[in-house]
Design a protein around this motif. Sequence first.
Motif, PDB file in Angstrom:
ATOM      1  N   GLY A  41       0.813  -1.207   0.000  1.00  0.00           N
ATOM      2  CA  GLY A  41       0.000   0.000   0.000  1.00  0.00           C
ATOM      3  C   GLY A  41       0.845   1.254   0.000  1.00  0.00           C
ATOM      4  N   LEU A  42       1.917   1.251   0.840  1.00  0.00           N
ATOM      5  CA  LEU A  42       2.804   2.411   0.864  1.00  0.00           C
ATOM      6  C   LEU A  42       3.480   2.621  -0.490  1.00  0.00           C
ATOM      7  CD1 LEU A  42       4.444   2.043   4.399  1.00  0.00           C
ATOM      8  CD2 LEU A  42       2.831   3.811   3.652  1.00  0.00           C
ATOM      9  N   LEU A  43       3.934   1.505  -1.093  1.00  0.00           N
ATOM     10  CA  LEU A  43       4.607   1.605  -2.384  1.00  0.00           C
ATOM     11  C   LEU A  43       3.655   2.164  -3.452  1.00  0.00           C
ATOM     12  CD1 LEU A  43       7.108   1.095  -4.105  1.00  0.00           C
ATOM     13  CD2 LEU A  43       6.274  -1.249  -4.488  1.00  0.00           C
ATOM     14  N   LEU A  44       2.423   1.622  -3.497  1.00  0.00           N
ATOM     15  CA  LEU A  44       1.462   2.111  -4.494  1.00  0.00           C
ATOM     16  C   LEU A  44       1.091   3.575  -4.239  1.00  0.00           C
ATOM     17  CD1 LEU A  44      -0.932  -0.965  -4.799  1.00  0.00           C
ATOM     18  CD2 LEU A  44       0.751  -0.184  -6.461  1.00  0.00           C
ATOM     19  N   ALA A  45       0.937   3.916  -2.939  1.00  0.00           N
ATOM     20  CA  ALA A  45       0.609   5.306  -2.626  1.00  0.00           C
ATOM     21  C   ALA A  45       1.734   6.237  -3.047  1.00  0.00           C
ATOM     22  CB  ALA A  45       0.324   5.444  -1.130  1.00  0.00           C
ATOM     23  N   ALA A  46       2.983   5.826  -2.834  1.00  0.00           N
ATOM     24  CA  ALA A  46       4.108   6.659  -3.239  1.00  0.00           C
ATOM     25  C   ALA A  46       4.149   6.823  -4.753  1.00  0.00           C
ATOM     26  CB  ALA A  46       5.415   6.046  -2.724  1.00  0.00           C
ATOM     27  N   VAL A  47       3.928   5.708  -5.471  1.00  0.00           N
ATOM     28  CA  VAL A  47       3.924   5.787  -6.937  1.00  0.00           C
ATOM     29  C   VAL A  47       2.835   6.732  -7.429  1.00  0.00           C
ATOM     30  CG1 VAL A  47       3.519   4.471  -9.053  1.00  0.00           C
ATOM     31  CG2 VAL A  47       4.961   3.512  -7.243  1.00  0.00           C
ATOM     32  N   VAL A  48       1.622   6.593  -6.833  1.00  0.00           N
ATOM     33  CA  VAL A  48       0.516   7.464  -7.239  1.00  0.00           C
ATOM     34  C   VAL A  48       0.818   8.924  -6.926  1.00  0.00           C
ATOM     35  CG1 VAL A  48      -1.889   8.047  -6.766  1.00  0.00           C
ATOM     36  CG2 VAL A  48      -1.220   5.667  -7.087  1.00  0.00           C
ATOM     37  N   LEU A  49       1.405   9.162  -5.739  1.00  0.00           N
ATOM     38  CA  LEU A  49       1.719  10.530  -5.356  1.00  0.00           C
ATOM     39  C   LEU A  49       2.741  11.146  -6.306  1.00  0.00           C
ATOM     40  CD1 LEU A  49       1.437  12.876  -3.387  1.00  0.00           C
ATOM     41  CD2 LEU A  49       3.209  11.807  -1.969  1.00  0.00           C
ATOM     42  N   LEU A  50       3.812  10.375  -6.624  1.00  0.00           N
ATOM     43  CA  LEU A  50       4.830  10.895  -7.534  1.00  0.00           C
ATOM     44  C   LEU A  50       4.261  11.137  -8.926  1.00  0.00           C
ATOM     45  CD1 LEU A  50       7.914   8.709  -6.471  1.00  0.00           C
ATOM     46  CD2 LEU A  50       7.489  11.121  -5.945  1.00  0.00           C
ATOM     47  N   ALA A  51       3.446  10.198  -9.403  1.00  0.00           N
ATOM     48  CA  ALA A  51       2.844  10.372 -10.730  1.00  0.00           C
ATOM     49  C   ALA A  51       1.922  11.588 -10.749  1.00  0.00           C
ATOM     50  CB  ALA A  51       2.071   9.116 -11.126  1.00  0.00           C
ATOM     51  N   GLY A  52       1.124  11.749  -9.677  1.00  0.00           N
ATOM     52  CA  GLY A  52       0.228  12.903  -9.625  1.00  0.00           C
ATOM     53  C   GLY A  52       0.989  14.208  -9.591  1.00  0.00           C
ATOM     54  N   LEU A  53       2.071  14.238  -8.762  1.00  0.00           N
ATOM     55  CA  LEU A  53       2.868  15.464  -8.702  1.00  0.00           C
ATOM     56  C   LEU A  53       3.510  15.765 -10.051  1.00  0.00           C
ATOM     57  CD1 LEU A  53       4.540  15.095  -5.193  1.00  0.00           C
ATOM     58  CD2 LEU A  53       2.622  16.566  -5.841  1.00  0.00           C
ATOM     59  N   ALA A  54       3.969  14.710 -10.741  1.00  0.00           N
ATOM     60  CA  ALA A  54       4.580  14.918 -12.065  1.00  0.00           C
ATOM     61  C   ALA A  54       3.569  15.494 -13.054  1.00  0.00           C
ATOM     62  CB  ALA A  54       5.162  13.599 -12.582  1.00  0.00           C
ATOM     63  N   SER A 103      -3.528  14.782  -5.406  1.00  0.00           N
ATOM     64  CA  SER A 103      -2.542  13.687  -5.429  1.00  0.00           C
ATOM     65  C   SER A 103      -2.380  13.082  -4.040  1.00  0.00           C
ATOM     66  CB  SER A 103      -1.201  14.217  -5.953  1.00  0.00           C
ATOM     67  OG  SER A 103      -1.332  14.704  -7.281  1.00  0.00           O
ATOM     68  N   LEU A 104      -2.309  13.949  -3.034  1.00  0.00           N
ATOM     69  CA  LEU A 104      -2.215  13.435  -1.658  1.00  0.00           C
ATOM     70  C   LEU A 104      -3.458  12.643  -1.291  1.00  0.00           C
ATOM     71  CD1 LEU A 104      -0.683  16.591   0.081  1.00  0.00           C
ATOM     72  CD2 LEU A 104       0.488  14.414  -0.383  1.00  0.00           C
ATOM     73  N   LEU A 105      -4.615  13.181  -1.644  1.00  0.00           N
ATOM     74  CA  LEU A 105      -5.843  12.465  -1.335  1.00  0.00           C
ATOM     75  C   LEU A 105      -5.917  11.134  -2.068  1.00  0.00           C
ATOM     76  CD1 LEU A 105      -8.633  12.412   0.001  1.00  0.00           C
ATOM     77  CD2 LEU A 105      -9.526  13.688  -1.971  1.00  0.00           C
ATOM     78  N   LEU A 106      -5.526  11.131  -3.355  1.00  0.00           N
ATOM     79  CA  LEU A 106      -5.551   9.900  -4.127  1.00  0.00           C
ATOM     80  C   LEU A 106      -4.553   8.883  -3.580  1.00  0.00           C
ATOM     81  CD1 LEU A 106      -6.745   8.432  -6.543  1.00  0.00           C
ATOM     82  CD2 LEU A 106      -5.002   9.487  -7.986  1.00  0.00           C
ATOM     83  N   ALA A 107      -3.378   9.357  -3.200  1.00  0.00           N
ATOM     84  CA  ALA A 107      -2.404   8.430  -2.604  1.00  0.00           C
ATOM     85  C   ALA A 107      -2.952   7.812  -1.325  1.00  0.00           C
ATOM     86  CB  ALA A 107      -1.102   9.179  -2.321  1.00  0.00           C
ATOM     87  N   GLY A 108      -3.625   8.617  -0.507  1.00  0.00           N
ATOM     88  CA  GLY A 108      -4.229   8.064   0.705  1.00  0.00           C
ATOM     89  C   GLY A 108      -5.298   7.034   0.388  1.00  0.00           C
ATOM     90  N   LEU A 109      -6.112   7.343  -0.632  1.00  0.00           N
ATOM     91  CA  LEU A 109      -7.134   6.383  -1.017  1.00  0.00           C
ATOM     92  C   LEU A 109      -6.521   5.085  -1.531  1.00  0.00           C
ATOM     93  CD1 LEU A 109      -9.707   8.727  -2.812  1.00  0.00           C
ATOM     94  CD2 LEU A 109      -9.936   7.665  -0.563  1.00  0.00           C
TER      95      LEU A 109
END
Length: 776
Positions: free
Chosen positions: A20-33, A323-329
């Motif tokens: 979950g942490l790994l997927l959240a980090a990937v989503v957060l980085l992708a969203g920020l990009a 992005s933060l919200l999506l990563a949390g989800l």
Amino acid sequence: MKRREPSAAAAEARRGSFTGLLLAAVVLLAGLAVVTSVYAVMRSAQHENAERVMEQRTAMARAAVQTETERYRSLVETAAAGIGTDATLTWADFDAATAPLASANLIGAASLAYVVPVTRSEIAAQQALWRSRGASGLELRPAVTAGEHYFSIFTRPLTARGRPMNGIDVAAAPEAAAALTDARRIGQPSVSDAYVLLRDRNLPAAQQQRSFVFAAPIWTRANVPEFRGWLVLGLRGKDFLTGMLETASQGQLGGVLLATNRDGGRPAVAEYTVPGRANLERTADLVVADRGWTLITRAEAAHLPGASSRLPLTVLLTGIALSLLLAGLVYVLATGRARAWARVQKATVDLRAAEEESRRQAGLLGAIMASISDAVGVVDERGAFLMHNPSARALLGVAEDENDPAEWQKHYGLYRPDGRTPFPVAEMPLIRALHGESCDGVEMLVRNDQRPEGVLVSVDGRPLHTSAGRHGAVAVFHDITELRRYENDLAVFAGVVAHDLKAPLTVIRGHSEAVIEDLPPGTGVEDSVERIIRAVDRMAGLIDTLLAYSTARDAPLRIRRVDLGALVGEVVHDRTAHLRPEDHPRITVGELPAVTADPAMLRHVLDNLIGNALKYVRPGTEPRVEVTGSTAGAWVRVEVADRGIGIPDDAKNDVFDSFHRAHAEAGYAGTGLGLAICRRIVERHGGEIGVSDNPGGGTRFHFTLPVVVLEEEPHMKDTDDAAARAALERALAERAAMENSRLPGLSALPAADPSSHDPAAADIRTPVPEHHPAVE
């Protein structure tokens, strides 16, 4: 085993947490990009927009400066040419010649002066001369020791703070003197180098401006031109630049005006600043008379339209938050994989079922559209075709669709039923439906390479509002070519039948009249024979009415100028001429304008309405009829009002239908076709017909006709002339443009003018009823 189960569960939980942490980090980085990229793109777009606006505003400022300076040069040159024609120029002449310049809104202009060259030895004589010509109090004060001086004789201030400065020696300003010398040498207006005007040198230093003068030489128009002096216009640089930039850039551009001097130098003449930190700059060169100027514009990008917006920052902050919200989800979903997986499976099943149902519905709709015989076309809100069923493609004869409504007429070959007039785009049923208007029975001719013979179609259009919120329109096309051929054949048949029926009726009537003449009085047979004659007349009237009804729709119109007052007078005379003076009804005819119509058909309308007004009255009541007309724009409204029995409210909408009789039970004779024929005739002229109650009792019929559209000689040309007919058809509405249609296989219907050899060419008249002589 029991000890290992908690360990395995913990390991599974740790793996789930790590995943979950790994997927959240990937989503957060992708969203920020993605958000950062969007922010960069939006900022770049803002910068490009600022550059474009800067280019546009600079071009406007340059054009304004160039146009205004050229106007100054032209005004000075024109005024100088006018003054050159006056051999004995006086102050009154100068004042009259230059007065228009005072109200010409010359931005930055200080004064206008008439300057003459004077040598030192001529000063006293010239001073006396010009004083005698109106320069009262003139005192020529030489400012230099040069051999020639340039004195201002007459001066017109062009600003509120200006004052006349007659008698000053312009030679005191070398820049102005050089411009005068050049103007006299080249014979054209010249612009000086930048300097402080002599009239401004007494002002405080902070109020002095670097300025220019426009000098136009004044030459006589003799065979050997004589030089008379110059017309000099002073222009303050800062006032001029400020006025130009405030007007052209709306206070968004600052700028610097550079002028190229005669020695090649380019000093800054004036500067105009606007609030903000300038980060954009443009340079524009222009030619003023015989000098080159340079305009440098500056602006802050944030102050230009479209370049200052908080939207990129808002998008950036919102994107980071999302992005933060999506990563949390994602983290929550990843840690509850089993639950999420079950929900995904259920949602997938439902989605697949919905997709399958949608495909089934789409297939069913496609099969239905492909199987129906009616031609159907559907467009979206932009006019792009979503579909044409096979029947539509076969009917139109064009395989490829055209998604630009402006090209529909050429692409599909759409014409009005006359086969010549291109069908207007704004009147096409699909366009009208896109605007929210439903329409039925719009007729048009389709003629193209695949349909060279032409097909007459009737189109119904409806607005289309789908559940998805998209708007569009649907049209259903019906091929009515054969129907029109059938109607034409039916009209011809009706004419032949009418002729064949009326011939024996005429024989019967003739023999009946002969019987009455030959029978001796008192035999008792006269009443029977008279009943036969009345029955024959009723039958002949019914045949005429049916023939008029069958031909009123398609008989060619003979449009011309019609004197409505004279035509009403003829109808009234025909209706009342046979009556005794004491039996004449009260008929009032007001002022009636001329109209554009078919006289025979219009006569039928008036005859029918006036006849009904005389017919439908209560027993023992004197008929009262009033005919009036008024003009509103391109239409004439004619009203026929009576004091008769009136029409019930529930029958007003039906009285113009075929075979409808509102008072059949009251014993009034009639066929129920008179008003139906009137409506056909009026609508063929592009007008409207209606009925309402007459205040005080009775009925008020009204109809509209086009006013006279052409001013011609008393002998009007018949509208068979193609140009006249085209001009009229453009002035009429859709139905009037449908006249004289010609399709392959369709012959012309009977004309409105009767012909002795054409059985169908019956004059359109209303039969005379039985119970009221000569009144319908």
